[in-house]
Design a protein around this motif. Structure first.
Motif, PDB file in Angstrom:
ATOM      1  N   ALA A 197      -4.121  -0.077 -14.863  1.00 18.94           N
ATOM      2  CA  ALA A 197      -3.212  -0.971 -14.140  1.00 18.94           C
ATOM      3  C   ALA A 197      -1.864  -0.286 -13.976  1.00 18.94           C
ATOM      4  O   ALA A 197      -1.285   0.194 -14.948  1.00 18.94           O
ATOM      5  N   ALA A 198      -1.387  -0.233 -12.752  1.00 14.26           N
ATOM      6  CA  ALA A 198      -0.085   0.379 -12.478  1.00 14.26           C
ATOM      7  C   ALA A 198       1.018  -0.649 -12.691  1.00 14.26           C
ATOM      8  O   ALA A 198       0.817  -1.844 -12.440  1.00 14.26           O
ATOM      9  N   PRO A 199       2.178  -0.228 -13.169  1.00 17.45           N
ATOM     10  CA  PRO A 199       3.281  -1.171 -13.371  1.00 17.45           C
ATOM     11  C   PRO A 199       3.789  -1.723 -12.044  1.00 17.45           C
ATOM     12  O   PRO A 199       3.794  -1.030 -11.028  1.00 17.45           O
ATOM     13  N   LEU A 200       4.214  -2.990 -12.054  1.00 20.48           N
ATOM     14  CA  LEU A 200       4.720  -3.637 -10.851  1.00 20.48           C
ATOM     15  C   LEU A 200       6.236  -3.507 -10.777  1.00 20.48           C
ATOM     16  O   LEU A 200       6.934  -3.726 -11.768  1.00 20.48           O
ATOM     17  N   THR A 201       6.736  -3.153  -9.603  1.00 21.77           N
ATOM     18  CA  THR A 201       8.175  -3.195  -9.352  1.00 21.77           C
ATOM     19  C   THR A 201       8.541  -4.596  -8.870  1.00 21.77           C
ATOM     20  O   THR A 201       7.669  -5.394  -8.502  1.00 21.77           O
ATOM     21  N   GLY A 202       9.836  -4.881  -8.871  1.00 21.92           N
ATOM     22  CA  GLY A 202      10.274  -6.185  -8.384  1.00 21.92           C
ATOM     23  C   GLY A 202       9.914  -6.404  -6.926  1.00 21.92           C
ATOM     24  O   GLY A 202       9.518  -7.505  -6.523  1.00 21.92           O
ATOM     25  N   ARG A 203      10.012  -5.340  -6.126  1.00 15.44           N
ATOM     26  CA  ARG A 203       9.677  -5.431  -4.701  1.00 15.44           C
ATOM     27  C   ARG A 203       8.206  -5.758  -4.514  1.00 15.44           C
ATOM     28  O   ARG A 203       7.852  -6.644  -3.721  1.00 15.44           O
ATOM     29  N   ASN A 204       7.345  -5.033  -5.235  1.00 20.22           N
ATOM     30  CA  ASN A 204       5.925  -5.274  -5.092  1.00 20.22           C
ATOM     31  C   ASN A 204       5.529  -6.667  -5.584  1.00 20.22           C
ATOM     32  O   ASN A 204       4.676  -7.323  -4.992  1.00 20.22           O
ATOM     33  N   ALA A 205       6.155  -7.107  -6.676  1.00 20.40           N
ATOM     34  CA  ALA A 205       5.849  -8.445  -7.196  1.00 20.40           C
ATOM     35  C   ALA A 205       6.213  -9.514  -6.169  1.00 20.40           C
ATOM     36  O   ALA A 205       5.454 -10.472  -5.949  1.00 20.40           O
ATOM     37  N   ALA A 206       7.377  -9.351  -5.528  1.00 15.69           N
ATOM     38  CA  ALA A 206       7.798 -10.316  -4.509  1.00 15.69           C
ATOM     39  C   ALA A 206       6.836 -10.316  -3.323  1.00 15.69           C
ATOM     40  O   ALA A 206       6.480 -11.373  -2.783  1.00 15.69           O
ATOM     41  N   LEU A 207       6.400  -9.111  -2.913  1.00 19.22           N
ATOM     42  CA  LEU A 207       5.448  -9.013  -1.802  1.00 19.22           C
ATOM     43  C   LEU A 207       4.116  -9.652  -2.161  1.00 19.22           C
ATOM     44  O   LEU A 207       3.490 -10.322  -1.337  1.00 19.22           O
ATOM     45  N   ASN A 266       0.819  -1.220   0.000  1.00 21.17           N
ATOM     46  CA  ASN A 266       0.000   0.000   0.000  1.00 21.17           C
ATOM     47  C   ASN A 266       0.846   1.261   0.000  1.00 21.17           C
ATOM     48  O   ASN A 266       0.424   2.309  -0.521  1.00 21.17           O
ATOM     49  N   GLN A 267       2.028   1.193   0.574  1.00 23.43           N
ATOM     50  CA  GLN A 267       2.899   2.364   0.639  1.00 23.43           C
ATOM     51  C   GLN A 267       3.382   2.799  -0.740  1.00 23.43           C
ATOM     52  O   GLN A 267       3.825   3.930  -0.917  1.00 23.43           O
ATOM     53  N   SER A 268       3.278   1.901  -1.720  1.00 22.61           N
ATOM     54  CA  SER A 268       3.660   2.243  -3.091  1.00 22.61           C
ATOM     55  C   SER A 268       2.482   2.806  -3.879  1.00 22.61           C
ATOM     56  O   SER A 268       2.613   3.109  -5.066  1.00 22.61           O
ATOM     57  N   HIS A 269       1.301   2.920  -3.228  1.00 22.09           N
ATOM     58  CA  HIS A 269       0.093   3.477  -3.845  1.00 22.09           C
ATOM     59  C   HIS A 269      -0.393   2.652  -5.030  1.00 22.09           C
ATOM     60  O   HIS A 269      -0.994   3.188  -5.973  1.00 22.09           O
ATOM     61  N   LEU A 270      -0.147   1.347  -4.989  1.00 25.63           N
ATOM     62  CA  LEU A 270      -0.710   0.448  -5.990  1.00 25.63           C
ATOM     63  C   LEU A 270      -2.222   0.403  -5.796  1.00 25.63           C
ATOM     64  O   LEU A 270      -2.699   0.332  -4.661  1.00 25.63           O
ATOM     65  N   ALA A 299      -9.477 -12.798  -8.006  1.00 26.62           N
ATOM     66  CA  ALA A 299      -8.693 -12.559  -9.216  1.00 26.62           C
ATOM     67  C   ALA A 299      -9.580 -12.043 -10.353  1.00 26.62           C
ATOM     68  O   ALA A 299      -9.216 -11.106 -11.067  1.00 26.62           O
ATOM     69  N   ILE A 300     -10.763 -12.636 -10.519  1.00 26.84           N
ATOM     70  CA  ILE A 300     -11.668 -12.217 -11.589  1.00 26.84           C
ATOM     71  C   ILE A 300     -12.097 -10.764 -11.397  1.00 26.84           C
ATOM     72  O   ILE A 300     -12.050  -9.949 -12.332  1.00 26.84           O
ATOM     73  N   VAL A 301     -12.511 -10.414 -10.181  1.00 24.69           N
ATOM     74  CA  VAL A 301     -12.949  -9.041  -9.906  1.00 24.69           C
ATOM     75  C   VAL A 301     -11.788  -8.060 -10.062  1.00 24.69           C
ATOM     76  O   VAL A 301     -11.917  -7.009 -10.695  1.00 24.69           O
ATOM     77  N   GLY A 302     -10.644  -8.401  -9.488  1.00 23.69           N
ATOM     78  CA  GLY A 302      -9.499  -7.498  -9.543  1.00 23.69           C
ATOM     79  C   GLY A 302      -9.002  -7.257 -10.957  1.00 23.69           C
ATOM     80  O   GLY A 302      -8.778  -6.101 -11.361  1.00 23.69           O
ATOM     81  N   PHE A 303      -8.832  -8.317 -11.742  1.00 20.65           N
ATOM     82  CA  PHE A 303      -8.323  -8.148 -13.108  1.00 20.65           C
ATOM     83  C   PHE A 303      -9.356  -7.482 -14.014  1.00 20.65           C
ATOM     84  O   PHE A 303      -8.983  -6.805 -14.977  1.00 20.65           O
ATOM     85  N   SER A 304     -10.631  -7.662 -13.731  1.00 21.09           N
ATOM     86  CA  SER A 304     -11.669  -6.959 -14.503  1.00 21.09           C
ATOM     87  C   SER A 304     -11.530  -5.454 -14.327  1.00 21.09           C
ATOM     88  O   SER A 304     -11.640  -4.680 -15.290  1.00 21.09           O
ATOM     89  N   LEU A 305     -11.283  -5.012 -13.082  1.00 24.35           N
ATOM     90  CA  LEU A 305     -11.101  -3.583 -12.817  1.00 24.35           C
ATOM     91  C   LEU A 305      -9.772  -3.069 -13.372  1.00 24.35           C
ATOM     92  O   LEU A 305      -9.647  -1.886 -13.700  1.00 24.35           O
ATOM     93  N   MET A 306      -8.794  -3.963 -13.480  1.00 32.57           N
ATOM     94  CA  MET A 306      -7.495  -3.558 -14.025  1.00 32.57           C
ATOM     95  C   MET A 306      -7.549  -3.266 -15.521  1.00 32.57           C
ATOM     96  O   MET A 306      -6.625  -2.649 -16.062  1.00 32.57           O
ATOM     97  N   LEU A 307      -8.604  -3.700 -16.198  1.00 27.34           N
ATOM     98  CA  LEU A 307      -8.729  -3.411 -17.628  1.00 27.34           C
ATOM     99  C   LEU A 307      -8.851  -1.911 -17.873  1.00 27.34           C
ATOM    100  O   LEU A 307      -8.497  -1.414 -18.937  1.00 27.34           O
ATOM    101  N   GLU A 320      -5.731  -3.866  -7.900  1.00 24.08           N
ATOM    102  CA  GLU A 320      -4.581  -4.580  -8.441  1.00 24.08           C
ATOM    103  C   GLU A 320      -3.966  -5.489  -7.370  1.00 24.08           C
ATOM    104  O   GLU A 320      -3.554  -6.615  -7.664  1.00 24.08           O
ATOM    105  N   ILE A 321      -3.917  -4.991  -6.144  1.00 21.70           N
ATOM    106  CA  ILE A 321      -3.467  -5.835  -5.035  1.00 21.70           C
ATOM    107  C   ILE A 321      -4.395  -7.034  -4.885  1.00 21.70           C
ATOM    108  O   ILE A 321      -3.951  -8.178  -4.727  1.00 21.70           O
ATOM    109  N   LEU A 322      -5.702  -6.777  -4.955  1.00 27.30           N
ATOM    110  CA  LEU A 322      -6.692  -7.851  -4.844  1.00 27.30           C
ATOM    111  C   LEU A 322      -6.516  -8.879  -5.955  1.00 27.30           C
ATOM    112  O   LEU A 322      -6.562 -10.091  -5.715  1.00 27.30           O
ATOM    113  N   ALA A 323      -6.296  -8.392  -7.181  1.00 24.32           N
ATOM    114  CA  ALA A 323      -6.169  -9.291  -8.331  1.00 24.32           C
ATOM    115  C   ALA A 323      -4.989 -10.236  -8.175  1.00 24.32           C
ATOM    116  O   ALA A 323      -5.123 -11.456  -8.353  1.00 24.32           O
TER     117      ALA A 323
END
Length: 302
Positions: free
Chosen positions: A205-215, A32-36, A194-202, A40-43
């Motif tokens: 969608a913010a780009p993922l950093t390596g740190r966020n992807a690992a988290l 959340n501190q990265s303002h994602l 995943a379905i709800v989150g990715f539907s809203l990401m259409l 997208e977090i939910l997805a």
């Protein structure tokens, strides 16, 4: 037939599940501190949970355990879980981790009040008084009469929705665990997220950093294992007993707040936590002397 777990084994699983959920929430707060965006977090939380559960099924040669037995009850539970997880993500943007857990400790009292009506579980006076003592501890820890709070009304509102969804979810899950596998309950909920989150990401969608992807990957794994522990615990003991160990999250949440953000709890928080923990220990002690059987949950509708 799989062997039934003992009461103490079910409690150990419940505590493990709640602890893993604290670690999941810590990872969510860090993301959340990265303002994602919350969706997208939910997805990705749902996606990585589903991937982990499918991989686990393949390794155990038990993919069939992922399939739901009755679809409509699963949809209802997944909807409650979806609302809970959305509000968890939002609440953790506005609340300190310790404050978040103090507020959602209203859930065990709500669960205990719902269980006699929905599950026909007996509510004793000692257990009711212990629950009220735990609630008093929540009030002391929050100390609304104080002037300074690390929260806002968005965080408070999100927590109240969390309490409502989680309380209904834990009671309904107790019913479903009699016919559904813990694996199917976990993966079905993850798929809906995943379905709800990715539907809203259409839309965005913010780009993922390596740190966020690992988290996000870590969140999915921890949340999946925590959910399995939670459902197995519900399968082998009552919803009211499982809900009492929700209080352990105050300890682990405070530890994570100090370890990650160096946030030290106030005197009121410590006093309230002491009362909360004392009530939980009392419930656990009483539960160990209860009879080995309890009224069976109601039948799951088709």
């Amino acid at each position: 037939m799989k062997p039934r777990l003992s009461h103490l084994q079910a409690i150990a699983l419940a505590i493990t599940g709640f602890t893993l959920w604290v670690l999941t929430d810590t990872a969510i707060k860090l993301v959340n501190q990265s303002h994602l965006p919350w969706y997208e977090i939910l997805a990705f939380l749902g996606l990585f949970m589903a991937i982990f559960m499918f991989a686990r099924g393949l390794l155990r040669h038990d993919v069939r355990a992922l399939l739901p037995h009755k679809l409509r009850p699963q949809i209802l539970r997944a909807a409650l879980d979806l609302g809970n997880n959305i509000c968890v993500i939002v609440a953790l943007r506005h609340l300190a981790l310790t404050t978040f857990y103090i507020l959602i400790f209203l859930a065990p009292m709500v669960v205990a009040l719902l269980s006699p009506f929905l599950l026909r579980e007996r509510m004793t006076w000692p257990k009711a008084l212990a629950i009220l003592a735990g609630f008093a501890g929540v009030v002391i820890a929050v100390h609304p009469w104080g002037g300074a709070h690390e929260a806002d009304w968005i965080g408070f509102l999100a927590c109240m929705i969390c309490v409502s969804c989680f309380s209904l979810n834990i009671v309904w899950s107790r019913v479903l665990t009699q016919t559904e596998t813990p694996e199917s309950l976990t993966v079905f909920s993850a798929t809906i997220m995943a379905i709800v989150g990715f539907s809203l990401m259409l839309r965005h969608a913010a780009p993922l950093t390596g740190r966020n992807a690992a988290l996000l990957v870590t969140m999915g794994i921890l949340c999946s294992i925590g959910s399995l522990c939670f459902f197995f615990a519900l399968k082998h003991t009552t919803a009211a007993n499982v809900s009492q160990f929700h209080y352990t999250q105050l300890v682990t949440g405070a530890l994570m707040s100090w370890f990650v953000w160096r946030q030290t709890p106030s005197l009121f928080t410590l006093l309230g936590a002491t009362l909360i923990i004392a009530s939980g220990v009392y419930i656990a002690t009483r539960a160990s002397h209860d009879t080995r059987t309890w009224p069976h949950p109601t039948t799951v509708p088709d």
